[in-house]
Design an enzyme around this catalytic site. Sequence first.
Site, PDB file in Angstrom:
ATOM      1  CG  HIS A  88      -0.381   0.378   2.495  1.00 27.07           C
ATOM      2  ND1 HIS A  88      -0.011  -0.548   3.442  1.00 27.07           N
ATOM      3  CD2 HIS A  88      -0.082   1.587   3.031  1.00 27.07           C
ATOM      4  CE1 HIS A  88       0.482   0.076   4.499  1.00 27.07           C
ATOM      5  NE2 HIS A  88       0.444   1.372   4.274  1.00 27.07           N
ATOM      6  CG  ASP A 132       0.065  -3.866   2.939  1.00 30.99           C
ATOM      7  OD1 ASP A 132       0.368  -3.429   1.811  1.00 30.99           O
ATOM      8  OD2 ASP A 132      -0.078  -3.138   3.938  1.00 30.99           O
ATOM      9  CB  SER A 229       3.173   2.132   6.030  1.00 26.96           C
ATOM     10  OG  SER A 229       1.868   2.023   6.502  1.00 26.96           O
TER      11      SER A 229
END
EC number: 3.4.21.4
Length: 274
Positions: A88, A132, A229
């Site tokens: 992402h 992810d 992230s």
Amino acid sequence: MSIKFTTLLAVLFALLAYARAQAERRHKLTRPVHRFAPNRPYLAGKRIVGGFVINISDAPYQISLQYDDDHNCGGSILSSKWILTAAHCINDNAPSKPTVRVGSSKHASGGTVIRVARIVPHPMHGSKNNYDIALLELKNELTFSEKVQPIALPEQDEPIEEGTMGIVSGWGLTLSEADSNDVLRATNVPTVNQQECNKAYQSRYGGITDQMFCAGYKQGGQDTCRQDSGGPFVAKGKLIGVISWGHECALAGYPGVYARVASVRDWIRTTSGV
């Protein structure tokens, strides 16, 4: 008669507009928050909460993934040519490919900046945060040193024991004005029971999958956050998780959610040769 009919139509339209607004509001409140915060209109990321400052030599596998020279996500060095991050974090609409900064405790200076030549997101990654994971092939090879080192990987489907302590690191939001995110920060969090984590996220987000695991404390207080992230969750010298998403940051009852590296180990090997 026509006036009453017009009034009725106006009321109906008003009710429909209100219902639509409420539905959109509920959707915004129940979307999972990726661990990555917007610096550009086309970007989004997160940071370490309740942690401590570390030197890049303490986590020499850590990289800063950048668009237009701005830090947006973390990542981990797998070899001299390959980086692992969260899928992402990749923005297909960005005007240029990202770069990575390696070998520096600061995301905005020092170390070496290298352009990404190729981006390979996991083919099963979709809108529900599953798989992810993405691989980044660098344009030039890294030179290893005390501050730049690859991290070991687990074997395919290698289990993670409940309560395993791991270290997470990054340049994400700290939620504290006293704690700067200009320098690399880290915190230690334990993995949590898979069923308990699934239950915590079931009502809001439909739970978690086997390609995910969770880590954190019941009382909250320590977690990853925006712009963390893609960064590493390391336990026993291995990269077992990639920082992915969660409900807000460091909230009691909502541990951080990580992409499970062991579930995609064979794909990493096939794609990168690592």
